[in-house]
Write an enzyme that holds these catalytic residues in place. Structure first.
Site, short mmCIF file in Angstrom:
data_model
loop_
_atom_site.label_atom_id
_atom_site.label_comp_id
_atom_site.label_asym_id
_atom_site.label_seq_id
_atom_site.Cartn_x
_atom_site.Cartn_y
_atom_site.Cartn_z
N ASP A 107 0.80 -1.23 0.00
CA ASP A 107 0.00 0.00 0.00
C ASP A 107 0.83 1.28 0.00
O ASP A 107 0.28 2.38 0.00
CB ASP A 107 -0.96 -0.01 1.21
N GLU A 190 11.71 -3.39 12.44
CA GLU A 190 12.84 -2.73 11.77
C GLU A 190 14.06 -2.72 12.68
O GLU A 190 15.17 -3.08 12.28
CB GLU A 190 12.49 -1.27 11.40
N1 UDP Z 1 -0.18 -7.65 5.80
C1 UDP Z 1 -0.24 -9.04 5.82
N2 UDP Z 1 -1.16 -9.67 6.63
C2 UDP Z 1 -2.03 -8.99 7.43
C3 UDP Z 1 -1.98 -7.58 7.42
C4 UDP Z 1 -1.04 -6.93 6.61
O1 UDP Z 1 0.53 -9.69 5.10
O2 UDP Z 1 -2.84 -9.63 8.13
C5 UDP Z 1 0.79 -6.96 4.93
C6 UDP Z 1 0.20 -5.79 4.13
O3 UDP Z 1 -0.23 -6.22 2.85
C7 UDP Z 1 1.37 -4.80 4.05
C8 UDP Z 1 2.18 -5.10 5.32
O4 UDP Z 1 1.78 -6.39 5.76
O5 UDP Z 1 2.19 -5.03 2.91
C9 UDP Z 1 1.90 -4.08 6.41
O6 UDP Z 1 0.51 -4.07 6.70
P1 UDP Z 1 -0.33 -2.72 6.74
O7 UDP Z 1 -0.10 -1.94 5.50
O8 UDP Z 1 -1.74 -3.08 7.07
O9 UDP Z 1 0.31 -2.02 8.00
P2 UDP Z 1 0.72 -0.50 8.26
O10 UDP Z 1 1.26 0.07 6.99
O11 UDP Z 1 -0.55 0.15 8.67
O12 UDP Z 1 1.71 -0.61 9.34
MN MN Z 2 0.77 -0.08 5.01
#
Ligand code: UDP
Ligand code: MN
Length: 241
Positions: A107, A190
């Site tokens: 995203d 990280e």
């Molecule tokens: N993701 C995943 N499983 C989940 C939720 C998220 O593989 O149950 C992946 C999602 O597609 C993204 C990454 O993990 O590439 C981080 O998730 P998200 O974008 O929801 O988190 P944020 O950016 O809000 O920290």
């Molecule tokens: Mn994200």
């Protein structure tokens, strides 16, 4: 030849998935010498995902990397960790020891100039990430061409308070730490990953004009719950009789 960028994308099934991967794939189509590792949080390799990935004409590897059930009950849940760990293992198991590793979530939003910046990573490069936390940016602080600290709205006692999208790692450097891994610990992935590769401040190469430019953004897609449409097989069967 240009060093290969191994672009690791965790993804998971939800109704936004195809939209996110279409946008990201069409960004990556502009980048030469890039290998896209798409690690899906799902039990098997979804055929519709392969259908989509094939269309871009980008060399890719599709990995099924479901999050172990136990972590789904964590609060917050460690999103994308099983996926990234699987990608790191793929890199190791396939003997990839040259090129550059980058974690690009499905995203996020990427400026094409980011790729030319990270491609020359010798050990670990770092750069600002936009739309992170209260300060709206997370970035290394650079003085006379050297990273001397970090600006991030959630320090949380981290040694390396950076976002997943804010660094790239050379694979020769990664190979020096065969036990390097990412923990199932939301918020500290990280920091602990960078500790596990033995990072030192002097090793960090600032990119994006000494960290004065934003070339990647932590964009987030608004989530909606889909209405559940159930087709009851018993009703269908009884209709037929
Ligand atoms: N993701 C995943 N499983 C989940 C939720 C998220 O593989 O149950 C992946 C999602 O597609 C993204 C990454 O993990 O590439 C981080 O998730 P998200 O974008 O929801 O988190 P944020 O950016 O809000 O920290
Ligand atoms: Mn994200």
């Amino acid at each position: 030849p240009l060093p290969t960028i191994y672009f690791v994308t965790p993804t998971y099934p939800r109704r936004e998935q195809i939209a996110e991967l279409t946008r990201l794939g069409q960004t990556l189509m502009h980048i030469p010498n890039l290998h896209w590792i798409v690690a899906d949080d799902f039990d098997g390799c979804n055929t519709f995902l392969d259908y989509l990935l094939n269309k871009f004409g980008i060399p890719y590897t599709h990995i099924a990397s479901p999050m172990p059930d136990i972590y789904r009950s964590f609060a917050p849940i460690p999103r994308g960790v099983a996926n990234r760990r699987a990608a790191i293992n793929w890199i190791r198991n396939n003997g990839k020891k040259s090129g550059v590793l980058y974690f690009g979530d499905d995203d996020n939003a990427f400026d094409l100039r980011l790729f030319s910046e990270i491609r020359s990573t010798q050990r670990v490069s770092m750069f600002p990430v936009g739309l992170i936390g209260l300060y709206a940016v997370s970035t290394p602080i650079v003085k006379q061409g050297k990273v001397i600290g970090f600006f991030d709205s959630w320090p949380a006692n981290r040694l390396w308070p950076v976002d997943m999208a804010g660094f790239a790692v050379n694979l020769e450097y990664l190979a020096l730490s065969p036990n390097a891994t990412m923990p199932y610990r939301a918020g500290y992935e990280e920091d602990e990953f960078l500790k596990s590769i033995g990072l030192q401040m002097a090793h960090i190469e600032p990119k994006a004009s000494n960290c004065s430019e934003i070339l990647v953004w932590h964009t987030q897609t608004k989530k909606e719950k889909s209405a559940v449409v159930r087709i009851d097989s018993k009703i269908l069967e009884s209709d037929q009789t």
